[in-house]
Design an enzyme around this catalytic site. Structure first.
Site, PDB file in Angstrom:
ATOM      1  N   ASP A 148       7.193  -3.237  -5.474  1.00  0.00           N
ATOM      2  CA  ASP A 148       6.809  -2.869  -4.116  1.00  0.00           C
ATOM      3  C   ASP A 148       7.748  -1.814  -3.511  1.00  0.00           C
ATOM      4  O   ASP A 148       8.614  -1.260  -4.192  1.00  0.00           O
ATOM      5  CB  ASP A 148       6.750  -4.127  -3.254  1.00  0.00           C
ATOM      6  CG  ASP A 148       5.570  -4.141  -2.294  1.00  0.00           C
ATOM      7  OD1 ASP A 148       5.095  -3.056  -1.904  1.00  0.00           O
ATOM      8  OD2 ASP A 148       5.112  -5.243  -1.921  1.00  0.00           O
ATOM      9  N   TRP A 206       2.059   2.211  -2.082  1.00  0.00           N
ATOM     10  CA  TRP A 206       1.090   2.369  -0.986  1.00  0.00           C
ATOM     11  C   TRP A 206       0.498   3.774  -0.887  1.00  0.00           C
ATOM     12  O   TRP A 206      -0.033   4.165   0.152  1.00  0.00           O
ATOM     13  CB  TRP A 206       1.708   1.999   0.369  1.00  0.00           C
ATOM     14  CG  TRP A 206       2.624   0.834   0.341  1.00  0.00           C
ATOM     15  CD1 TRP A 206       2.526  -0.289  -0.455  1.00  0.00           C
ATOM     16  CD2 TRP A 206       3.803   0.645   1.135  1.00  0.00           C
ATOM     17  NE1 TRP A 206       3.564  -1.145  -0.202  1.00  0.00           N
ATOM     18  CE2 TRP A 206       4.357  -0.608   0.767  1.00  0.00           C
ATOM     19  CE3 TRP A 206       4.424   1.401   2.118  1.00  0.00           C
ATOM     20  CZ2 TRP A 206       5.517  -1.100   1.352  1.00  0.00           C
ATOM     21  CZ3 TRP A 206       5.581   0.909   2.705  1.00  0.00           C
ATOM     22  CH2 TRP A 206       6.118  -0.326   2.324  1.00  0.00           C
ATOM     23  N   GLY A 207       0.581   4.566  -1.952  1.00  0.00           N
ATOM     24  CA  GLY A 207       0.026   5.916  -1.920  1.00  0.00           C
ATOM     25  C   GLY A 207       0.932   6.931  -1.262  1.00  0.00           C
ATOM     26  O   GLY A 207       0.505   8.071  -1.019  1.00  0.00           O
ATOM     27  N   GLU A 209       3.595   9.801  -0.864  1.00  0.00           N
ATOM     28  CA  GLU A 209       3.996  10.955  -1.670  1.00  0.00           C
ATOM     29  C   GLU A 209       3.096  11.144  -2.900  1.00  0.00           C
ATOM     30  O   GLU A 209       3.545  11.571  -3.957  1.00  0.00           O
ATOM     31  CB  GLU A 209       5.468  10.844  -2.089  1.00  0.00           C
ATOM     32  CG  GLU A 209       6.430  10.858  -0.915  1.00  0.00           C
ATOM     33  CD  GLU A 209       7.897  10.742  -1.319  1.00  0.00           C
ATOM     34  OE1 GLU A 209       8.188  10.677  -2.526  1.00  0.00           O
ATOM     35  OE2 GLU A 209       8.750  10.717  -0.409  1.00  0.00           O
ATOM     36  N   ASP A 227      -2.148  -1.875   2.112  1.00  0.00           N
ATOM     37  CA  ASP A 227      -2.743  -3.146   1.695  1.00  0.00           C
ATOM     38  C   ASP A 227      -4.192  -3.276   2.156  1.00  0.00           C
ATOM     39  O   ASP A 227      -4.543  -2.925   3.285  1.00  0.00           O
ATOM     40  CB  ASP A 227      -1.940  -4.314   2.267  1.00  0.00           C
ATOM     41  CG  ASP A 227      -0.594  -4.483   1.578  1.00  0.00           C
ATOM     42  OD1 ASP A 227      -0.280  -3.686   0.668  1.00  0.00           O
ATOM     43  OD2 ASP A 227       0.145  -5.411   1.948  1.00  0.00           O
TER      44      ASP A 227
END
Length: 412
Positions: A148, A206-207, A209, A227
């Protein structure tokens, strides 16, 4: 010829340690993850064993679901030598014993950590402990690591004992200020690649960069969004900052994510919410269909021990799963929009294709000219939810439910 072979198969000889092993996750991973339903409080050893048992008895294992993945909250601290400590109240037998149990069922065990100082639930992260943690996971015979992006260090040079962290809002929106996300994920990628045991690396940033442009050199899959939550579209105040199913689908199109996926390198639009929340049966089918079309990992997130038959039938629809698991490894893309219905195409092996009509609006009758897709030849199309057949020499005349799909396997 021998020298050439060594250069191709053993890049370590000239260029140092490779960043990832080849050959892992040639197809999108399938399994189950604890987070969507059980969060932190519900995760424990008994639950994981029960889920593994359910996956065997209900046919999910035989349908291809093999990973049983622990999310956050299995860990509780570190000892004086830095070794990660398992929460002995929740996991009295330890992770190695749990892995043995899961492996005995013909399944694989996944685990969770974080690239930062702490996990999102403030358990110890792996920053500064990458080599030690990777070695520990391998000794426990773990098969999968979800990694994460919470509580990141302010600078890469700081010691893990220092508590300074990057701004969460900036990290979520733009990435950390003083370094690139790829730099933070590289140490764990190297540590996993150095282990004799094969461990799939799931990069959960989380996408941020645009990981689809760099994460394929480090791991086998990478998150493309924040999420997910179990709602189909629109805005719900309690889900602010999270993603609906349609928001995720639309991002895949906007970012042209299909250009970056392939065997061993998959876009991950987050875990499945099939069977969760207040999703209708049509919304559940549409959700599962689109994850199949996007060649996404199929990681169920519901309680497998109590799900109704209609949800199990969705998750184990072998023909839809086959679309996702096709050996060509192509991700589908939006090829057309007709009367606000999205038309997605996924190339398949043996000169086949899948076509999915996704209706984000209210129920509508639909009359579609197949030639809008510029098909190279005539196809016979089987709808994979109701079993009906049509030919592409004729217009497609059908009715699509609100938030529903028509999913066709196209064969010559």
């Amino acid at each position: 010829m021998k020298i050439f072979f060594l250069l191709i198969t053993c890049p370590i000889l000239m260029f140092g340690q490779p960043l990832k092993k080849t050959g892992l996750a040639p197809l999108p991973p399938m399994g189950w993850n604890s987070w969507n339903t059980f969060r932190c409080g519900g995760l424990n050893e008994s639950l994981v064993r029960e889920i593994a048992d359910s996956m065997v008895s209900n046919g999910m294992r035989d349908a291809g679901y093999v990973y049983v993945n622990l999310d956050d909250c299995w860990q509780i601290g570190r000892d004086e030598n830095g070794n990660i400590l398992v929460d002995s109240v929740k996991f009295p037998s330890g992770i190695k014993a749990l892995a043995d149990y899961v492996h005995g069922k013909g399944l694989k065990l996944g685990i969770y950590s974080d690239a930062g100082l702490m996990t999102c639930q403030k358990r110890p992260g792996s920053f500064g402990y990458e080599e030690l943690d990777a070695k520990t996971y391998a000794e426990w015979e773990v098969d999968y690591l979800k990694y994460d992006f919470c509580f990141l260090p302010k600078r890469l040079e700081q010691e893990p004992e220092e508590s300074r962290t990057s701004s969460f809002l900036r990290t979520y929106l733009r990435g950390p200020k003083h370094y690139a996300a790829v730099e933070l994920y590289t140490p764990m990628a190297k540590a996993l690649a150095a282990q004799e045991r094969d461990i799939v690396f799931s990069i959960c940033n989380w996408g941020v960069e645009e990981p689809w442009k760099w994460a394929g050199e480090l791991g086998q899959l990478w998150r493309t969004t924040g999420d997910i939550r179990p709602y189909f579209k629109g805005f719900k105040l309690k889900y602010i900052g999270f993603f609906s199913i349609m928001k995720i689908v639309n991002r895949a199109h906007k970012q042209q994510l299909h250009l970056y996926a392939g065997p061993g390198r998959w876009n991950d639009p987050d875990m499945l919410e099939v069977g969760n929340g207040k999703l209708t049966l049509d919304e559940n089918k549409a959700h599962f269909s689109m994850w199949a079309m996007m060649a996404a990992p199929l990681l169920a997130g519901n309680d497998l021990s109590v799900m109704p038959a209609e949800i199990l039938n969705i998750l184990t629809n072998k023909k839809v799963i086959a679309i996702n698991q096709d050996s060509l490894g192509k991700q589908g893309y939006k090829a057309d929009t007709y009367h606000k219905v999205q038309v997605w195409v996924k190339p398949l092996s043996d000169n086949r294709m899948a076509v999915c009509f996704l209706n984000p609006k209210k129920k509508k009758k639909f009359n579609y000219d197949w030639q809008r897709l510029k098909l190279p030849s005539e196809f016979h199309a089987e709808e994979l939810w109701d079993g009906s057949y049509v030919s592409t020499t004729l217009f497609l005349q059908t009715e699509i439910a609100k938030h529903g799909v028509k999913l066709y396997l196209m064969e010559k």
